[in-house]
Design an enzyme around this catalytic site. Structure first.
Site, mmCIF file in Angstrom:
data_model
loop_
_atom_site.group_PDB
_atom_site.id
_atom_site.type_symbol
_atom_site.label_atom_id
_atom_site.label_comp_id
_atom_site.label_asym_id
_atom_site.label_seq_id
_atom_site.Cartn_x
_atom_site.Cartn_y
_atom_site.Cartn_z
ATOM 1 C CG HIS A 99 122.239 -37.615 -1.717
ATOM 2 N ND1 HIS A 99 121.677 -37.378 -2.808
ATOM 3 C CD2 HIS A 99 123.277 -36.814 -1.359
ATOM 4 C CE1 HIS A 99 122.347 -36.191 -3.441
ATOM 5 N NE2 HIS A 99 123.376 -35.983 -2.337
ATOM 6 C CG HIS A 101 126.575 -35.105 1.895
ATOM 7 N ND1 HIS A 101 127.501 -35.196 0.770
ATOM 8 C CD2 HIS A 101 125.512 -34.633 0.821
ATOM 9 C CE1 HIS A 101 127.207 -34.763 -0.523
ATOM 10 N NE2 HIS A 101 125.682 -34.244 -0.449
#
Ligand code: AMP
Ligand code: ZN
Length: 140
Positions: A99, A101
């Site tokens: 992922h 951010h």
């Protein structure tokens, strides 16, 4: 990955507040909201980290980063934006589904801090050349 919390979000087995979705990625609000608008962008396919993810998927994620970053900047008048990806526990990764951010920044005390300690005094130009050789030797 049955017990991956982000796969569960993708499969809508657990809720999320989604801000962007297409065939390859979703963007949703990070539950911690380190700063207002803190968003995660993840691939729909499970990859644990930067070492595993395939180039095209990674390229696609970062292709969409500016669009989402601009929306966050405009929506909340952010003064800065940290784009962060943690790989491995030591680097702060707590969810092992790749992922990115997006952390809008508002002021120095808004909740996010990245510290880059300056160790210039410990490395000579020759040291840097040796480091560069070691890295180049390990490209696949
Ligand atoms: P990292 O520490 O880089 O692995 O980031 C994982 C992030 O996932 C953290 O910032 C968590 O707040 C966030 N997170 C964990 N569970 C959820 C969830 N169910 N919904 C949204 N964000 C989550
Ligand atoms: Zn997953």
């Amino acid at each position: 990955m049955n017990d991956c919390i982000f796969c569960k979000i993708i499969n809508k087995e657990i809720p999320s507040v989604t801000i962007y979705e297409d065939d390859i990625i979703i963007g949703f609000l990070d539950i911690s909201q380190t700063t207002k608008g803190h968003t995660l962008i993840i691939p729909k396919k499970h990859y644990e980290n930067i070492y595993e993810i395939d180039e095209d998927t990674l390229a696609y994620i970062y292709k969409k980063v500016p669009k989402i970053a601009c929306a966050l900047k405009t929506a909340f008048k952010a003064k800065g934006m940290n784009v962060v990806n943690n790989n491995g526990e030591l680097a702060g990764q707590t969810v092992f589904h790749f992922h990115v951010h997006l952390i809008p920044r508002y002021n120095e005390k808004d909740g996010f801090r990245a510290i880059y300690t300056n160790h210039m005094d410990k490395y000579s130009k020759e040291d840097l050349e040796k480091i560069a050789v070691q890295i180049r030797e390990n490209f696949n």
